[in-house]
Design an enzyme around this catalytic site. Structure first.
Site, short mmCIF file in Angstrom:
data_model
loop_
_atom_site.label_atom_id
_atom_site.label_comp_id
_atom_site.label_asym_id
_atom_site.label_seq_id
_atom_site.Cartn_x
_atom_site.Cartn_y
_atom_site.Cartn_z
N VAL A 157 64.30 109.18 4.30
CA VAL A 157 63.20 109.53 5.20
C VAL A 157 63.40 110.98 5.64
CG1 VAL A 157 61.99 108.99 7.33
CG2 VAL A 157 63.03 107.14 5.99
N GLN A 184 68.45 107.32 5.82
CA GLN A 184 68.30 106.61 4.55
C GLN A 184 67.83 105.20 4.84
OE1 GLN A 184 68.96 108.09 1.52
NE2 GLN A 184 68.39 106.28 0.32
N GLY A 185 66.61 104.82 4.35
CA GLY A 185 66.11 103.47 4.53
C GLY A 185 66.49 102.57 3.38
N GLY A 186 66.02 101.34 3.47
CA GLY A 186 66.35 100.36 2.43
C GLY A 186 65.80 100.72 1.07
N PHE A 187 64.68 101.46 1.03
CA PHE A 187 64.07 101.78 -0.25
C PHE A 187 64.06 103.27 -0.55
CE2 PHE A 187 61.78 97.90 1.20
CZ PHE A 187 62.43 97.04 0.34
N LYS A 234 58.56 108.92 4.12
CA LYS A 234 59.45 107.92 3.52
C LYS A 234 59.24 107.96 2.00
CE LYS A 234 60.19 102.89 3.50
NZ LYS A 234 59.74 101.62 4.10
N ASP A 284 61.77 91.50 9.07
CA ASP A 284 62.91 92.41 9.12
C ASP A 284 62.95 93.15 10.46
OD1 ASP A 284 65.23 93.51 8.11
OD2 ASP A 284 64.22 95.13 7.05
#
Length: 642
Positions: A362, A356-359, A376, A473
């Site tokens: 995946v 799980q990414g920031g937005f 993504k 980042d």
């Protein structure tokens, strides 16, 4: 009507080598010995390239942190390599004498055109008409006046423009060297006209044509009563004259019968009368065919619209539509259908979910031809994330480096926003270094190679790419590892693009990951290359120690990894900082130097941190003397940085 035209009788208009025909000097600076030394080095680079490449169009740059200098030269296509190289050397020899402490210099000589600037001389269609060198030959005393009849000034000037246009087309679309010559045979009593057009070799044909057409248009109205003219921009140049100034035969010949006098009147129309029967039938036939074509076109338009409406394939906003068309025009990306990606991931099943990414999540997927991909998917409720999604697509499409993750394509269909990357089997760096079992798989040589690879990727972003990019980042979870454990920087959703002259930016919306943020960014929103360097320093310490900076609780006097590393360094107990799983096998000198470099990167003041170039140089050398670091940022605080 009698008109006077100037004719040249065998003269050579150009000055001797060393005296430029035209020059431009801009942007004064105080005397700087480093700049002068770089200027001499750039002269050597361009002269050598002119002799060795055989293209007559050398380019290069010499760059330090203080004085970047870019140079590009053009020699006419029939100039021999030694003459081209000699002319470039002469231009640089004259540069300091003629322009003094000017940073932006442009010279036009008989055998070469040389441009020197502190700005990268990459083609920019908006600046084609900037810094034009214009040499107009109007002063030779051996001019003879001849009376010409039957032609107007406008017709002669107009046909010179036609000659230049035809020569420009030849250079742009029919020459691998982007170089062409031409000749126009006007008429008895009129002189032959000769022309030349040339573009930089790295221009695309359409850009070459656009460049030549722009500077040709800039000279419009300047042809009257001139023997010749040479107009040179940074990326292209053209020339015409009434004597043959090039060797060999022209690549494009144009006769008087091939061109049109712009002032010639069209034949008068015939008398208007009653249409004949044959004409009436012809008009009716045309009307019927036209009407039928319009009806068919209307039906096809309605049919296409109806199909699109039924399948609900439409963009939901103006920004979305611009994004889709932007991708569609790019040759570097593939535009995927949502159904393709759904099939590749078994309808985005949990079994294929990588994380799980920031937005958004995946997924791992596989295309019908067997290619494995990472997908993504932007979370549908993340309205704030669309800007980051668009930013990442437009940015990564322009970046290509072995230490950057490769974007294969994207999907923007309805509410779905999806990025498709190359699949990297070993996931991300945090998957290994923060796991007590898996960290043993990363022995010291692999960790050192990962540190050096990340540094090379950062150097490309900060200095060598077509854009200057600040990642903002950089962290362990954004470093992906391929099958051989080579690192690749990923996730450019927060990245910022800078021009070559900008060094820092400011934002009110602070986004990133605490524990990796430089203090000036976390507190004031200031970001720069040095804020990426800070994040890289934190990452080095995590790779060596095997623990997260943000979750580090060892030793009650120091709340984070930076403070603990500093304490051990000052007490000369730095070996205690090294991960137990690699301490026995690590090279002591290499490990100590890496900790030293990391502490330099996490200095509290940005000016005390090294540049990315310096970091790469320090990592690649075993003998370079390293400065003693001061205390790091967030040192001596009683709690976590916010």
């Amino acid at each position: 009507m009698f008109i006077v035209l100037l004719l040249i009788l065998g003269f050579e208009p150009f000055a001797a080598a060393g005296d430029p025909l035209e020059q431009i000097c801009n942007t004064s600076i105080p005397y700087n010995s480093t700049y002068q030394a770089n200027l001499e080095l750039l002269s050597t680079v361009l002269s050598r390239n002119a002799s060795s490449t055989g293209t007559n169009q050398p380019k290069g740059f010499v760059r330090t942190d203080q004085d970047p200098i870019y140079g590009v030269a053009q020699c006419p296509g029939d100039t021999i390599a030694s003459a081209c190289s000699s002319c470039i050397t002469t231009a640089f020899h004259d540069a300091w004498r003629l322009c003094g402490s000017q940073m932006d210099m442009h010279f036009l000589y008989g055998d070469c055109i040389v441009h020197v600037s502190t700005e990268d001389l990459v083609y920019n269609s908006s600046f084609v008409l900037h810094r034009l060198l214009i040499f107009r030959d109007t002063t030779d005393p051996s001019i003879q006046f001849i009376e010409i009849t039957n032609f107007t000034d406008a017709s002669i000037d107009g046909n010179i423009k036609v000659l230049l246009q035809e020569t420009a087309k030849q250079a742009a679309y029919n020459s691998t060297m982007m170089y062409a010559t031409g000749r126009l045979d006007l008429s008895e009593g009129l002189p032959l006209l000769y022309s030349m057009a040339q573009c930089n070799l790295d221009l695309r044909p359409n850009d070459c044509w656009d460049c030549l057409d722009n500077i040709r248009s800039a000279a419009r109205g300047s042809f009257h009563e001139q023997h010749g003219e040479w107009i040179a921009g940074v990326w292209c140049n053209f020339r015409y004259s009434t004597y043959q100034f090039y060797n060999d035969q022209p690549t494009k010949k144009t006769g008087w019968s091939d061109v049109v006098d712009p002032t010639t009147n069209m034949p008068a129309p015939g008398p208007v009368g009653v249409p004949r029967q044959k004409d009436k039938r012809h008009i009716i036939k045309v009307w019927i065919i036209t009407t039928a074509m319009l009806l068919l076109a209307s039906f096809l338009c309605f049919f296409v619209w109806f199909k699109l409406f039924k399948r609900n394939i439409k963009v939901s906003s103006q920004e979305d539509e611009e994004l889709v068309w932007g991708i569609g025009r790019s040759s570097e990306l593939k535009l995927f259908n949502f159904s393709q990606l759904s099939d590749a991931t078994s309808n985005f099943s949990d079994e294929n979910k990588l994380g799980q990414g920031g937005f958004g999540p995946v997924y791992k997927g596989q295309l019908p031809e067997g290619l494995e991909i990472a997908i993504k998917r932007l979370a549908s409720q993340s309205g704030q994330g669309f800007t980051e999604f668009k930013n990442e697509v437009q940015l990564i499409a322009k970046l290509q480096h072995t230490n950057l993750v490769r974007l294969l394509g994207c999907c923007s269909q309805g509410e779905e926003k999806i990025l498709i990357y190359e699949y990297l089997a070993n996931k991300s760096l945090d998957f290994f270094i923060f796991d007590e079992t898996k960290k043993a798989l990363l022995e010291w040589n692999k960790r050192k190679a990962i540190i050096e690879g990340i540094a090379q990727g950062l150097l490309y972003l900060h200095k060598h790419s077509r854009l200057r990019v600040i990642h903002r980042d950089l962290k362990a979870s954004n470093i992906l590892l391929d099958i051989e454990m080579n690192p690749k920087i990923s996730d450019f959703g927060l990245a910022k693009i800078f021009s070559s002259n900008d060094t820092e930016g400011n934002t009110k919306r602070i986004a990133g990951t605490y524990g990796y943020m430089a203090p000036e960014y976390a507190s004031e929103g200031l970001f720069s290359i040095k804020s990426d360097v800070f994040s890289f320093g934190v990452l080095i310490l995590e790779i060596i120690n095997g623990k997260r900076n943000s979750c580090f609780h060892q030793n009650g006097d120091f709340f984070n990894l930076l403070g603990y590393a500093w304490k051990l360094w000052k007490e000369e107990r730095w070996l205690e900082f090294v991960d137990e799983s690699i301490v026995s096998e690590s090279d002591m000198l290499e490990t100590m130097r890496c900790i030293n470099i990391a502490l330099l990167c996490v200095q509290e003041n940005a000016v005390d941190r090294p540049s990315t170039t310096s970091v790469v140089a320090m990592l690649s050398s075993e003998t370079m003397a390293l400065p003693e670091p001061k205390h790091p940022a967030y040192f001596g605080y009683g709690g976590r940085a916010t």
